[in-house]
Design a protein around this motif. Structure first.
Motif, mmCIF file in Angstrom:
data_model
loop_
_atom_site.group_PDB
_atom_site.id
_atom_site.type_symbol
_atom_site.label_atom_id
_atom_site.label_comp_id
_atom_site.label_asym_id
_atom_site.label_seq_id
_atom_site.Cartn_x
_atom_site.Cartn_y
_atom_site.Cartn_z
ATOM 1 N N SER A 113 0.785 -1.405 -0.264
ATOM 2 C CA SER A 113 -0.325 0.413 0.102
ATOM 3 C C SER A 113 0.675 1.297 0.018
ATOM 4 O O SER A 113 0.041 2.403 -0.222
ATOM 5 N N ALA A 114 2.128 1.093 0.230
ATOM 6 C CA ALA A 114 2.758 2.349 0.550
ATOM 7 C C ALA A 114 3.686 2.728 -0.980
ATOM 8 O O ALA A 114 4.590 2.797 -1.129
ATOM 9 N N ASN A 115 2.752 3.181 -1.872
ATOM 10 C CA ASN A 115 3.772 3.064 -3.443
ATOM 11 C C ASN A 115 3.516 5.248 -3.343
ATOM 12 O O ASN A 115 3.751 5.285 -3.832
ATOM 13 N N GLU A 116 3.179 5.925 -2.167
ATOM 14 C CA GLU A 116 3.582 7.315 -2.829
ATOM 15 C C GLU A 116 4.172 7.489 -0.757
ATOM 16 O O GLU A 116 3.568 6.876 -0.010
ATOM 17 N N VAL A 117 5.147 9.208 -0.939
ATOM 18 C CA VAL A 117 5.183 9.245 -0.112
ATOM 19 C C VAL A 117 4.057 10.944 0.562
ATOM 20 O O VAL A 117 3.893 11.300 -0.234
ATOM 21 N N VAL A 118 3.466 10.314 1.832
ATOM 22 C CA VAL A 118 3.129 11.098 1.822
ATOM 23 C C VAL A 118 3.190 12.558 2.517
ATOM 24 O O VAL A 118 4.114 12.598 3.600
ATOM 25 N N THR A 119 2.989 13.522 1.713
ATOM 26 C CA THR A 119 3.838 14.750 2.536
ATOM 27 C C THR A 119 3.796 15.787 3.656
ATOM 28 O O THR A 119 4.405 16.564 3.896
ATOM 29 N N SER A 120 2.724 15.225 4.418
ATOM 30 C CA SER A 120 1.996 15.859 5.622
ATOM 31 C C SER A 120 3.059 14.967 6.829
ATOM 32 O O SER A 120 3.233 16.106 7.743
ATOM 33 N N LEU A 121 4.309 14.741 6.241
ATOM 34 C CA LEU A 121 5.083 13.979 7.489
ATOM 35 C C LEU A 121 6.785 14.738 7.043
ATOM 36 O O LEU A 121 6.922 14.583 5.934
ATOM 37 N N ASP A 122 6.435 16.200 7.626
ATOM 38 C CA ASP A 122 7.731 16.785 7.335
ATOM 39 C C ASP A 122 8.208 16.515 8.186
ATOM 40 O O ASP A 122 8.977 17.718 8.611
ATOM 41 N N GLU A 123 8.284 16.489 9.179
ATOM 42 C CA GLU A 123 10.005 15.790 9.713
ATOM 43 C C GLU A 123 11.142 15.249 9.356
ATOM 44 O O GLU A 123 11.506 14.409 8.725
ATOM 45 N N SER A 124 12.550 16.209 10.293
ATOM 46 C CA SER A 124 13.388 16.099 8.956
ATOM 47 C C SER A 124 14.616 14.999 9.750
ATOM 48 O O SER A 124 13.941 14.468 10.848
ATOM 49 N N MET A 125 14.696 13.982 9.096
ATOM 50 C CA MET A 125 15.781 12.868 9.409
ATOM 51 C C MET A 125 16.261 12.821 8.246
ATOM 52 O O MET A 125 16.065 12.235 6.984
ATOM 53 N N SER A 126 17.789 12.347 8.761
ATOM 54 C CA SER A 126 18.761 12.355 8.023
ATOM 55 C C SER A 126 18.892 11.023 7.492
ATOM 56 O O SER A 126 18.446 10.043 8.897
ATOM 57 N N PHE A 127 19.239 10.341 6.783
ATOM 58 C CA PHE A 127 19.510 8.723 5.954
ATOM 59 C C PHE A 127 20.332 8.174 7.675
ATOM 60 O O PHE A 127 20.331 6.935 8.142
ATOM 61 N N GLY A 128 21.296 9.317 8.025
ATOM 62 C CA GLY A 128 22.175 7.964 8.770
ATOM 63 C C GLY A 128 21.733 8.655 9.996
ATOM 64 O O GLY A 128 22.193 6.766 11.260
ATOM 65 N N MET A 129 20.904 9.504 10.703
ATOM 66 C CA MET A 129 20.423 9.531 11.525
ATOM 67 C C MET A 129 19.690 8.297 11.451
ATOM 68 O O MET A 129 19.006 7.663 12.721
ATOM 69 N N ALA A 130 18.833 8.339 10.498
ATOM 70 C CA ALA A 130 18.227 7.124 10.047
ATOM 71 C C ALA A 130 18.533 5.284 10.596
ATOM 72 O O ALA A 130 18.281 4.447 10.932
#
Length: 408
Positions: A172-189
């Motif tokens: 079901s996750a076929n696109e990114v929902v833009t309401s998620l605007d929190e910052s998250m770098s790849f390294g932090m992930a």
């Protein structure tokens, strides 16, 4: 040292089942939702990279316990001395009780919302906290044969339910929902994934020490854990991307899976809490071997349940990073001394000042550098730096080599 695990259930398969159950938890699904700002592709890549790194570190911790036939507390005794090992045991007990409470809180909150949604039940979070918190007592006071048999049934249910949840989340996750605007770098992930693996590093030797086949058995435990953890993170990531929310309770309600969600929440929380409660009792038993491991586990179960009633989840992410900051440099020292054979065991020493100082440096370095995470997070650079410094210092002071096959 007494433990729940005896020769009747120390096969690689049985212990691997326990570690798969450890990974299947609502807490790991919730942590996966934090990665949603990266999108499905980059988020999943961060999950894979983090679990490969975390899995390798987890294996190194587990193989020491497997080869030396010692618990996590006893393995730390080798590098930090008696007082250092006792301090580690106390610190580990505190974080394990905290971890048990967090699992119970998340499970109870999700359970409460789902019960209200399915059957219009009112606010009963405290009731569900008590039920979920005390449910591991069934495992604690059961025979080993019963625990082994029920674990197989529980893990099969969790695997099927998790695969169903995971398939729905990813498809079901076929696109990114833009309401998620929190910052998250790849390294932090990546660091969030590594930190979850590291949270089990002070625990894994409590189980690998009983394995009949040390190398393949430890590997199977790590693979089982990483498979389950990757699945949980992916469910959280895919669900958050699809629905545009990171609240795990709302995600379960929107999934439309009803009773299946309740089964996953209850069983996954109980199986994970059983691991943390058991290891807490082993740590306390290491401090004083006069304690009965089952009654100590029951005491831990009561304390963690009471804490779950009063604690909040506001500092959950900070809690994960604190665990990594505490145990990453500690095990970096243990790894460098065990695998590079540069130092004599310190189990007869009161405390090893050099290693304690190195640990403190590593802890401070991690806390200072966490906001400047590299592509692969901050754990690996800090652990490598501390391990290299320790090897170099040991060479300078002319430390003698020891045999990897030595037992104590």
């Amino acid at each position: 040292m007494s433990t729940f695990f005896t020769s009747t259930n120390n096969s690689s398969f049985n212990v691997s089942l326990i570690w798969f159950g450890t990974a299947v938890s609502v807490a790991e699904i919730m942590t996966g939702t934090f990665l949603a700002p990266l999108g499905m592709k980059d988020g999943f890549l961060a999950i894979l990279v983090g679990h490969v790194i975390g899995g390798i570190i987890l294996y190194l911790a587990g193989i020491i316990g497997a080869n030396k036939r010692c618990s996590a507390s006893e393995s730390i005794n080798l590098s930090f001395g008696k007082l250092g090992s006792v301090s580690f045991s106390l610190l580990n007990t505190i974080q394990l009780i905290g971890w048990t409470s967090i699992m119970t809180i998340i499970g109870a909150q999700a359970f409460n919302k789902l019960m209200a949604s399915l059957w219009n039940m009112g606010e009963n979070t405290i009731l569900w906290t008590i039920i979920i918190g005390l449910f591991p007592c069934i495992w604690i006071f059961s025979t080993m044969d019963f625990v082994s048999k029920i674990n197989k049934v529980v893990m099969l249910c969790l695997l099927l339910a998790s695969l169903y949840l995971g398939f729905g989340a990813v498809v079901s996750a076929n696109e990114v929902v833009t309401s998620l605007d929190e910052s998250m770098s790849f390294g932090m992930a990546v660091e969030l994934n590594i930190a979850m693996c590291l949270s089990w590093m002070p625990v894994i030797s409590d189980y690998t020490r009983t394995l009949k086949n040390q190398s393949t058995g430890t590997l199977s435990c790590v693979v089982a854990y990483c498979f389950g953890s990757i699945l949980m993170y992916t469910i959280g990531l895919g669900s958050a991307v699809h629905y545009g929310i990171t609240d795990i309770c709302d995600i379960f309600m929107l999934s439309g899976l009803g009773v299946i969600s309740l089964v996953v929440i209850l069983l996954s929380t109980v199986t994970t809490n059983f691991i943390t409660i058991n290891s807490s009792s082993i740590c306390l038993n290491h401090i004083s071997n006069q304690l009965d491991v089952k009654y100590t586990a029951f005491f831990v179960c009561i304390i963690s349940t009471l804490l779950a009633i009063f604690l909040s989840m506001e500092q959950y992410e900070t809690f994960l990073y604190f665990i990594a900051a505490t145990f990453a440099p500690l095990f970096a020292i243990a790894f460098s001394e065990y695998f590079f054979s540069y130092n004599i065991y310190h189990q007869n020493s009161l405390i090893t000042g050099k290693n304690c100082l190195l640990w403190l440096i590593g802890f401070i370095a991690y806390e200072l550098l966490i906001d400047y995470s590299t592509f692969i997070g901050i754990t690996v650079p800090v652990m490598l730096a501390i391990a290299i410094i320790n090897i170099f210092v040991n060479q300078l002071i002319g430390a003698k080599k020891f045999s990897l096959n030595k037992r104590y």
